[in-house]
Design an enzyme around this catalytic site. Sequence first.
Site, mmCIF file in Angstrom:
data_model
loop_
_atom_site.group_PDB
_atom_site.id
_atom_site.type_symbol
_atom_site.label_atom_id
_atom_site.label_comp_id
_atom_site.label_asym_id
_atom_site.label_seq_id
_atom_site.Cartn_x
_atom_site.Cartn_y
_atom_site.Cartn_z
ATOM 1 N N ASP A 10 -23.098 14.865 -39.461
ATOM 2 C CA ASP A 10 -22.668 14.547 -40.859
ATOM 3 C C ASP A 10 -23.760 15.138 -41.802
ATOM 4 O OD1 ASP A 10 -22.268 12.606 -43.083
ATOM 5 O OD2 ASP A 10 -23.964 11.399 -42.571
ATOM 6 N N ASP A 175 -25.239 9.031 -39.537
ATOM 7 C CA ASP A 175 -26.215 7.922 -39.677
ATOM 8 C C ASP A 175 -25.608 6.355 -39.882
ATOM 9 O OD1 ASP A 175 -25.541 8.857 -42.033
ATOM 10 O OD2 ASP A 175 -27.039 7.718 -43.058
#
Length: 209
Positions: A10, A175
């Site tokens: 990410d 996350d």
Amino acid sequence: MTKIKNIVFDLGGVLIDLSHDQAVRRFEEIGVVDAAQLLDTYEQKGIFLEIENGMITADEYCQKLREHTGKDLSYEEIKHAWLGFIVDVPQYKLDHLLKLREHYNVYLLSNTNPIIQEGWARTDQFSAAGRPIGDYFDKMYTSYEVGVTKPDRKIFDYMIADSGLIPSETLFVDDAKSNVEVGRSLGFQTYQPANGEDWREAVDKILNQ
């Protein structure tokens, strides 16, 4: 455990340190009074979601934002507000990606938009090394280009089909709990760092198991 051949990262919160509050404040300063309701750390709402999932272009978004605020906002003002999300781009993390690419295929899977990408990330302003984001990955999969945002599994399915990666041979680093849960359900090995965490040791430990 299956040997890992690929790593999917990410962007925000993992490679870039984020500040939701700073972004909200900047949008409020240019007249988006409901910025706190529209902006989210993981997935946006309203026209902010429309630009991130590719439903509208950057120009269309800017025009809708002008109508929303009743102000003749410039592109630079709007870009400055979006970049409020960005607190820091730690070069040590980017350098680690280059080391990982010596042994693994390294991909980006990110909810993002053309203003952040074309206006900043894909320029030499992105990193302290003066390199654009594309220099650090074998391939990038962004929500506005694919046409869907995480945690919808369609963006994962698109990446899998396009890259040919096998989920069980892939480590997914994100996350957001909802994104990690979808990745795990599809067979990815996963790691969920906290926003701003130095994840290098934890990721290397997984890779060396």
